[in-house]
Design an enzyme around this catalytic site. Structure first.
Site, short mmCIF file in Angstrom:
data_model
loop_
_atom_site.label_atom_id
_atom_site.label_comp_id
_atom_site.label_asym_id
_atom_site.label_seq_id
_atom_site.Cartn_x
_atom_site.Cartn_y
_atom_site.Cartn_z
CB SER A 96 -2.30 24.48 -36.40
OG SER A 96 -1.92 24.24 -37.74
CD GLU A 139 -1.87 -11.62 22.24
OE1 GLU A 139 -0.74 -11.68 22.77
OE2 GLU A 139 -2.20 -12.34 21.26
#
Length: 816
Positions: A465, A90
């Site tokens: 239950s 770059e």
């Protein structure tokens, strides 16, 4: 031949005019644009968009949320070879220029003059920082001027290392990866420090064009770009010839890696995400929050495995339902397209049968790879599903199970593949710490990606239950005892309030006559439970249920409450059981232990109401009441308080400790003598719990605990389908609970519960519930609250009986 003197003067004049004009243009641009430019100093305090991350209590990643995957690093963490690679790719003059590369700009200008279009921008790394942090990506002259001016200002304010750090953390590198650390994870599943030279050069080639040079989408172009960067590094003397040759010889090894999740638990991750969105809105996705949950990574994984195993076991008992789909066209393109809509669920792989002969089948998978499926003994168990209560004959060949064109599911084995199927039944599990309500593990269904409906929190189901212990607790609170005799005999309810006569029965269909409360609970006698509720009174019982955090307004105001007709979520139920497990203290389930920002500053630390028994705790009643009122605050309000100033938060005693102890001892009998006997396989003497099954059956439950962990498990169909006549809480839900608890209890010793003051243990006659005579051979020990110790009233008959009528009328006074 030298140019004439007049020509040289003309050229020199033109050059001076050009430079002067350029200077005037740049000066004018600076004067015009300078007031509009942001301050480069603000880059020192810039907040990068960092995803929300959710962790276990041990710091293992559970989930990650946010469109930008980013792992910010500092300059010292950047590999030196990557710095050289990115400079070669770059901006090789980065450490010598002052923010602007004149040669690069002149090259870009010449391209503009020749083509009429902006091609390369001549941008330095500093200019890219200016663009990425402050400007748009539109290619206009005004933006370019701003970029140049900002770059010059940035170079004045920041040093080169700071600029480079900003750059490598911001750049987009494809596949939602922002910054080099995230790219290393996405493309290689490693940290940036673990990558070799070839891999670093590959990432360095991405900023120019993340799509064009992406190694996943365009491996050939990506390799060319990588090799060009390596060549530049060699020419710039960043690497030697040997390093260059070795790196260029390496093949492309990039492949997609999602978030490196250590504990894949999407139900937990989604719960935490929702809480964070409520607190911080959409900023939760970008501000880098790290959420540490109360979840144990090891136990969460075990909970998910236990749920999958248990639901598949149920499914296998009810037969093979056949293929998920049938294809007429089995060409490669057709099967690939069809399989693309099927995903792997719990290691069950979708496959198309493309050939079948002599007990050998050829399978094709979604990636067009193929495998051979051969007959095995395990396949003889794939009896066809006929109904919820019956299966067909065992198959003797593959041809009886599958056909060409079938889309089926298979599971990898040591010797090949086995046929399997995705269960239709669902389940949920929650494990809490009874000490403070911390969620240790939670499973909201078979597979979140198949259904993100969290049944642990959202599915209101009748507990059957499994609800009885709370009804019994209310009875003990209002004067009944574990030795109270209740008649287990038929009852008939006939009232204008009912559409039909109600004749409740026990699950066995039998009636057992006079029964002690303790035995009635561990045997799960329905008729005794109904009579207990009638004796206590519906209003009294419902008011008592508020102590467990249940919604009393939603409860049915009739005797069906005794059989668990009140629909509630597994989370609500396990919260109630936590109170029984901890000796009667109210705790609130919670998930988030602490929240940190991206700098590891603690923004929130949980301060849950925690069980602390006297004399261990010096409880100031006034302060504790103030603290208890804080529990009603929202998490957002708690976040604003000073965590260091928080007082100890003691859980409130919500039921009599003696009642909790008695119910606990009765629920321990469920394990040793009753419907939960399968749990004896855990070889513990400190376990208590209760099964639950609703009519149909449509729901199967088991809730159980010791003093350190309480777990509720539910199994059922989302659409309330019948589970089959041989399916109960003890057969469908309890095995999942046992599987999970085998890991949760590992390494811990059984603990005896400390008996609270105010209880008395005496010998009683098991037939009458009265005090036993001194020489009575069949006497047993029973524990009572001191005010409820029975007396011996007679030598024969039943003492302290409750409601021996055979017919009950709903119009009687049931409510007080």
């Amino acid at each position: 031949m030298p140019l004439p003197r007049s020509t040289l003067k003309l050229l020199l004049s033109l050059f001076v005019l050009f430079v002067s004009g350029t200077g005037l243009v740049l000066s004018a641009a600076f004067i015009y644009l300078s007031p509009q430019l942001p301050s480069p100093e603000s880059l020192r305090e810039v907040e990068l968009k960092t995803p929300l991350r959710i962790y276990t209590q041990e710091g293992e990643l559970i989930g990650e949320f946010g469109e930008e995957r980013r792992i910010p690093i500092n300059h010292q963490q950047i590999p030196p070879l990557f710095v050289k690679a990115i400079l070669a790719a770059e901006d090789d003059g980065f450490y010598t220029h002052h923010g602007v590369d004149i040669k690069g700009l002149l090259r870009a200008a010449s391209q503009l003059l020749m083509t009429g279009h902006i091609q390369s921008g001549g941008s330095t790394i500093t200019m890219q920082v200016a663009k990425n942090y402050f400007l748009s990506h539109k290619r206009t002259f005004s933006r370019k001027f701003r970029e140049i001016l900002l770059a010059i200002q940035i170079e004045r304010e920041l040093n080169k290392d700071e600029i480079l750090e900003l750059y490598i953390n911001k750049i987009f590198l494809g596949n939602r990866a922002y910054g080099i650390a995230a790219a290393a994870q996405v493309y290689y599943g490693k940290s940036i420090s673990e990558l070799n030279l070839a891999q670093l050069a590959m990432i360095a080639g991405l900023p120019k064009a993340p799509s064009a040079y992406n190694p996943l989408a365009n491996p050939t172009r990506a390799q060319s770009r990588r090799d060009w960067i390596l060549g530049r590094m060699k020419n710039l003397n960043y690497i030697d010839d040997d390093m260059y040759k070795e790196a260029t010889r390496q093949a492309i090894t990039a492949s997609y890696h999602g978030s490196k999740v250590a504990v894949d638990s999407p139900y937990i991750a989604e719960m935490a995400r929702q809480e964070m969105i409520e607190l911080y809105g959409n900023n939760a996705y970008t501000d880098g929050y790290e959420v540490y949950t109360t979840v144990s990574g090891k136990l969460q994984i075990k909970a998910q495995e236990a749920m999958i195993t248990g639901l598949k076991a149920y499914d296998n008992r009810h037969g093979y339902r056949g293929p998920e789909a049938q294809l007429e066209d089995i060409s490669e393109e057709s099967t690939s397209n069809a399989l693309s809509s099927y995903r792997v669920i719990a290691n069950m792989i979708p496959a198309a049968v493309i050939a079948l002969e002599d007990n050998l089948a050829t399978l094709r998978f979604r990636d067009n790879s193929e495998a051979v499926l051969s007959w095995s003994d395990s396949m003889s168990k794939l009896s066809p599903y006929l109904s919820v209560n019956s299966v067909g004959a065992k198959p003797k060949s593959l041809e009886e199970i599958i056909a060409v064109g079938d889309i089926i599911r298979v599971q990898k084995t040591a010797s090949g593949y086995d046929i399997t199927q995705r269960p239709n039944i669902e389940g949920a599990m929650i494990a809490l710490s009874p000490h403070n309500g911390a969620i240790i593990a939670l499973v909201g269904g078979f597979d979140f990606r198949q259904s993100n409906f969290n049944r642990a929190l959202q599915a209101k189901r009748q507990p059957g239950s499994n609800f009885k212990p709370f009804v019994y607790a209310a009875a003990l609170e209002h004067g009944l005892t574990p030795a109270t005799i209740i008649n287990d005999a038929p009852v008939v309810f006939d009232s204008a309030k009912l559409e039909d006569t109600w004749r409740p029965v026990n699950s066995s269909g039998n009636f057992y006559g006079p029964t002690r409360l303790r035995k009635a609970l561990y045997s799960s006698r329905n008729l005794v439970s109904i009579r207990i509720l009638r004796e206590t009174g519906i209003n009294k019982t419902i008011r008592y249920m508020n102590r467990f955090g249940f919604d009393s307004d939603a409860m049915p105001r009739d005797l069906s409450l005794a059989l668990g007709s009140y629909a509630l979520t597994p989370m609500e139920l396990v919260k109630g059981y936590a109170i029984l497990a901890n000796g009667g203290y109210g705790v609130e389930p919670y998930l988030i232990e602490r929240i940190e920002d991206d700098q590891q500053n603690i923004l929130f630390s949980a301060n849950p109401a925690t069980v602390c028994r006297l004399p261990d705790c010096d409880i100031d009643t006034d302060n504790n009441n103030d603290q208890a009122s804080d529990e009603a605050q929202s998490l957002e309000q708690i976040l604003t308080t000073d965590s260091e100033a928080k007082l100890p938060n003691y859980a409130e005693q919500v039921i009599d400790a003696r009642v909790a102890y008695l119910i606990d001892s009765m629920l321990m009998d469920v394990i040793t003598k009753g419907t939960g006997r399968r749990a004896l396989s855990l070889k513990r003497h400190d376990l208590a719990g209760k099964t639950g099954t609703t009519n149909g059956p449509t729901d199967a439950w088991f809730s159980g605990y010791n003093q350190d962990i309480v777990t509720t498990t539910w199994v059922g169909f989302d659409r309330y389908d019948n589970m089959g006549r041989r399916e109960y809480g003890g057969s469908a839900a309890l095995p999942i609970w046992i599987d999970f608890m085998s890991e949760a209890l590992k390494g811990s010793e059984s603990k005896n519960r400390q008996q609270p003051d105010g209880l008395v243990t005496v010998r009683i006659d098991p037939e009458t519930g009265e005090l036993a005579s001194a020489n009575q051979g069949n006497a047993i020990f029973e524990t009572f609250r001191s005010e409820n110790v029975p007396v011996r009233e007679s030598n024969t008959g039943i003492s302290n009986p409750v409601d021996l009528e055979e017919d009950l009328n709903l119009e009687n006074d049931l409510f007080e």
